[in-house]
Scaffold this motif. Structure first.
Motif, PDB file in Angstrom:
ATOM      1  N   PHE A  32      21.433   8.947  -8.754  1.00 16.23           N
ATOM      2  CA  PHE A  32      22.268   9.219  -9.932  1.00 16.23           C
ATOM      3  C   PHE A  32      21.865  10.516 -10.633  1.00 16.23           C
ATOM      4  N   TRP A  33      22.863  11.247 -11.118  1.00 21.32           N
ATOM      5  CA  TRP A  33      22.592  12.517 -11.802  1.00 21.32           C
ATOM      6  C   TRP A  33      21.840  12.308 -13.105  1.00 21.32           C
ATOM      7  N   TYR A  34      21.966  11.099 -13.692  1.00 12.38           N
ATOM      8  CA  TYR A  34      21.367  10.844 -15.004  1.00 12.38           C
ATOM      9  C   TYR A  34      19.990  10.179 -14.906  1.00 12.38           C
ATOM     10  N   LEU A  35      19.434  10.112 -13.712  1.00 14.29           N
ATOM     11  CA  LEU A  35      18.080   9.573 -13.550  1.00 14.29           C
ATOM     12  C   LEU A  35      17.257  10.523 -12.689  1.00 14.29           C
ATOM     13  N   SER A  36      15.998  10.701 -13.063  1.00 15.82           N
ATOM     14  CA  SER A  36      15.056  11.474 -12.241  1.00 15.82           C
ATOM     15  C   SER A  36      13.823  10.598 -12.046  1.00 15.82           C
ATOM     16  N   PRO A  37      13.874   9.739 -11.057  1.00 13.74           N
ATOM     17  CA  PRO A  37      12.767   8.784 -10.862  1.00 13.74           C
ATOM     18  C   PRO A  37      11.498   9.462 -10.360  1.00 13.74           C
ATOM     19  N   PRO A  38      10.387   8.738 -10.357  1.00 16.20           N
ATOM     20  CA  PRO A  38       9.120   9.319  -9.892  1.00 16.20           C
ATOM     21  C   PRO A  38       9.177   9.719  -8.423  1.00 16.20           C
ATOM     22  N   ALA A  39       8.477  10.815  -8.115  1.00 14.27           N
ATOM     23  CA  ALA A  39       8.380  11.302  -6.729  1.00 14.27           C
ATOM     24  C   ALA A  39       6.910  11.297  -6.340  1.00 14.27           C
ATOM     25  N   PHE A  40       6.626  10.892  -5.105  1.00 11.54           N
ATOM     26  CA  PHE A  40       5.252  10.824  -4.615  1.00 11.54           C
ATOM     27  C   PHE A  40       5.187  11.748  -3.400  1.00 11.54           C
ATOM     28  N   ILE A  41       4.654  12.936  -3.600  1.00 10.06           N
ATOM     29  CA  ILE A  41       4.708  13.980  -2.577  1.00 10.06           C
ATOM     30  C   ILE A  41       3.339  14.131  -1.919  1.00 10.06           C
ATOM     31  N   THR A  42       3.324  14.065  -0.594  1.00  6.23           N
ATOM     32  CA  THR A  42       2.049  14.215   0.116  1.00  6.23           C
ATOM     33  C   THR A  42       2.058  15.413   1.073  1.00  6.23           C
ATOM     34  N   GLU A  43       3.234  15.992   1.342  1.00  2.91           N
ATOM     35  CA  GLU A  43       3.327  17.107   2.283  1.00  2.91           C
ATOM     36  C   GLU A  43       3.819  18.357   1.555  1.00  2.91           C
ATOM     37  N   PRO A  44       3.193  19.511   1.815  1.00  2.00           N
ATOM     38  CA  PRO A  44       3.603  20.735   1.119  1.00  2.00           C
ATOM     39  C   PRO A  44       5.092  21.043   1.290  1.00  2.00           C
ATOM     40  N   GLN A  45       5.637  20.747   2.486  1.00  2.00           N
ATOM     41  CA  GLN A  45       7.056  21.077   2.729  1.00  2.00           C
ATOM     42  C   GLN A  45       8.019  20.199   1.925  1.00  2.00           C
ATOM     43  N   ASP A  46       7.491  19.134   1.300  1.00  5.01           N
ATOM     44  CA  ASP A  46       8.368  18.257   0.502  1.00  5.01           C
ATOM     45  C   ASP A  46       8.390  18.629  -0.981  1.00  5.01           C
ATOM     46  N   CYS A  47       7.640  19.669  -1.344  1.00  6.16           N
ATOM     47  CA  CYS A  47       7.490  19.970  -2.780  1.00  6.16           C
ATOM     48  C   CYS A  47       8.796  20.407  -3.443  1.00  6.16           C
ATOM     49  N   ASP A  48       9.754  20.874  -2.651  1.00  5.82           N
ATOM     50  CA  ASP A  48      11.032  21.261  -3.246  1.00  5.82           C
ATOM     51  C   ASP A  48      11.844  20.051  -3.710  1.00  5.82           C
ATOM     52  N   ARG A  49      11.354  18.879  -3.412  1.00  7.45           N
ATOM     53  CA  ARG A  49      12.019  17.672  -3.959  1.00  7.45           C
ATOM     54  C   ARG A  49      11.755  17.539  -5.463  1.00  7.45           C
ATOM     55  N   LEU A  50      10.674  18.144  -5.934  1.00 12.93           N
ATOM     56  CA  LEU A  50      10.314  17.990  -7.354  1.00 12.93           C
ATOM     57  C   LEU A  50      11.361  18.625  -8.261  1.00 12.93           C
ATOM     58  N   VAL A  51      11.693  17.944  -9.341  1.00 10.88           N
ATOM     59  CA  VAL A  51      12.643  18.507 -10.313  1.00 10.88           C
ATOM     60  C   VAL A  51      12.053  18.409 -11.726  1.00 10.88           C
ATOM     61  N   TRP A  52      12.564  19.271 -12.570  1.00 10.58           N
ATOM     62  CA  TRP A  52      12.304  19.147 -14.005  1.00 10.58           C
ATOM     63  C   TRP A  52      13.650  19.282 -14.701  1.00 10.58           C
ATOM     64  N   ASP A  53      14.147  18.177 -15.229  1.00 12.46           N
ATOM     65  CA  ASP A  53      15.395  18.244 -15.989  1.00 12.46           C
ATOM     66  C   ASP A  53      15.301  17.278 -17.173  1.00 12.46           C
ATOM     67  N   GLU A  54      16.400  17.160 -17.892  1.00 12.22           N
ATOM     68  CA  GLU A  54      16.372  16.370 -19.129  1.00 12.22           C
ATOM     69  C   GLU A  54      16.329  14.865 -18.882  1.00 12.22           C
ATOM     70  N   PHE A  55      16.219  14.454 -17.609  1.00 11.93           N
ATOM     71  CA  PHE A  55      16.124  13.024 -17.313  1.00 11.93           C
ATOM     72  C   PHE A  55      14.782  12.651 -16.666  1.00 11.93           C
ATOM     73  N   CYS A  56      13.797  13.545 -16.795  1.00 11.74           N
ATOM     74  CA  CYS A  56      12.434  13.232 -16.299  1.00 11.74           C
ATOM     75  C   CYS A  56      11.747  12.332 -17.329  1.00 11.74           C
ATOM     76  N   THR A  57      12.255  11.141 -17.434  1.00 12.82           N
ATOM     77  CA  THR A  57      11.891  10.240 -18.522  1.00 12.82           C
ATOM     78  C   THR A  57      10.677   9.370 -18.214  1.00 12.82           C
ATOM     79  N   ASN A  58      10.586   8.893 -16.977  1.00 13.10           N
ATOM     80  CA  ASN A  58       9.507   7.950 -16.633  1.00 13.10           C
ATOM     81  C   ASN A  58       8.132   8.462 -17.034  1.00 13.10           C
ATOM     82  N   ASN A  59       7.350   7.573 -17.616  1.00 10.82           N
ATOM     83  CA  ASN A  59       5.947   7.871 -17.860  1.00 10.82           C
ATOM     84  C   ASN A  59       5.216   7.653 -16.531  1.00 10.82           C
ATOM     85  N   LEU A  60       4.635   8.702 -15.995  1.00  6.69           N
ATOM     86  CA  LEU A  60       4.050   8.635 -14.650  1.00  6.69           C
ATOM     87  C   LEU A  60       2.654   8.023 -14.621  1.00  6.69           C
ATOM     88  N   ALA A  61       2.019   7.912 -15.779  1.00  8.34           N
ATOM     89  CA  ALA A  61       0.608   7.487 -15.805  1.00  8.34           C
ATOM     90  C   ALA A  61       0.404   6.154 -15.095  1.00  8.34           C
TER      91      ALA A  61
END
Ligand code: SF4
Ligand code: SF4
Ligand code: SF4
Length: 302
Positions: A32-61
């Motif tokens: 969904f465009w209105y959700l930016s769920p947590p991403a768990f990246i382990t490979e350098p080539q997957d880093c482009d999956r990371l986003v920063w937008d106004e829906f990066c709401t989840n507390n990742l801690a």
């Protein structure tokens, strides 16, 4: 200056390529465009999956608890509320500071995902600020190893106006008569599904074994009834008393939209009045008011 998103991807790629961390936890776009769920990246080539937008709401801690026994270091992006969650976990001895690498982001605020879904993508710019950000006292991370530079993006919080009324809902409920208050809370918690989403998302709810997973404990059952639901509500709130970092995640994920923050904030307000002003998850060295006792306490201990 590059955008926060570009900086995030570049730093994550660098850390993973050099083998400095085993995993980077951030946010990505899902269904969904209105959700930016947590991403768990382990490979350098997957880093482009990371986003920063106004829906990066989840507390990742909280997600660090899934890797608390891992040997390798994990990097994590932290807004103000994520960083307070990290302090919470450190104070509770749940994670090892040496095993986390914190990349701070000065948070401009996030928008309300539910209201975004209702409004539609064409009205994206009109989506209101998330409730939890309206009263946020620490949008900048209180703990980090490095801080990403600002990209000059619009501060959603500032655009939304005054950050007042942190305890307004508490005052409204306090002003009710006892019968009205009973009707307010039972009306809300009669709808509780006991799904425990509020517990599962909470960085302060980090007991290895939760009382509500122990059906043989004799303290509580699994029944969805008024008394069981109220027992759950009060026990959850008391277990985070003095430790709640006001990240609002419990209320955000509640499928029934229960006013969980009103209960959390009532306890915060009472603790402030009884023991002096205290904000959980801000100062690593400051002990929570209910996290210590003195043998010569003037109050009797029962
Ligand atoms: S609560 Fe504060 S730090 Fe967290 S998303 Fe909202 S403004 Fe950012
Ligand atoms: S009780 Fe709610 S607001 Fe408090 S720390 Fe837990 S999830 Fe965050
Ligand atoms: S998330 Fe809401 S419905 Fe689920 S247990 Fe918590 S209060 Fe009840």
């Amino acid at each position: 200056m590059s955008s926060i998103q570009e900086q995030m991807r570049a730093r994550a790629r660098e850390l993973l390529t050099r083998g400095e961390v085993k995993m980077v936890i951030g946010w990505e776009k899902g269904t969904f465009w209105y959700l930016s769920p947590p991403a768990f990246i382990t490979e350098p080539q997957d880093c482009d999956r990371l986003v920063w937008d106004e829906f990066c709401t989840n507390n990742l801690a909280k997600y660090l608890l899934d890797y608390k026994l891992a040997e390798e270091k994990i990097a994590l992006f932290v807004k103000g509320c994520d960083a307070r969650g990290i302090v919470r976990l450190l104070q509770d001895n749940q994670i090892d500071r040496e095993k986390v690498y914190l990349i701070g982001i000065k948070c401009p605020g996030v928008r309300d995902g539910r209201q975004a879904a209702a409004l539609g993508e064409e009205r994206r710019s009109e989506v209101p600020l998330a409730e939890k950000c309206r009263y946020c006292t620490h949008p900048e991370p209180v703990i980090y190893d490095e801080l990403l530079q600002e990209d000059g993006g619009a501060a959603i919080r500032e655009a939304a106006g005054a950050q007042e009324g942190r305890f307004a809902e508490v005052a409204r409920v306090e002003a009710m008569s006892p019968d009205e208050r009973y009707a307010f809370w039972t009306g809300a918690y009669d709808r509780c599904l006991r799904c425990y989403a509020c517990r599962n998302i909470c960085p302060a709810c980090n007991c290895r074994e939760c009382i509500f997973d122990r059906s043989q404990s004799g303290w509580c059952g699994k029944q969805m009834s008024r008394s069981e639901n109220m027992f759950f509500a009060i026990t959850r709130a008391m277990h985070v008393a003095g430790r709640c970092i006001e990240c609002g995640e419990c209320e955000r994920v509640c499928p029934e939209g229960l006013p969980i923050m009103a209960l959390n904030k009532k306890i915060i307000k009472d603790l402030n009045e009884l023991f002096g002003e205290y904000e959980a998850g801000v100062d690593l060295e400051a002990r929570p008011p209910l996290g210590q006792y003195k043998l010569d306490d003037p109050e009797e201990f029962h």
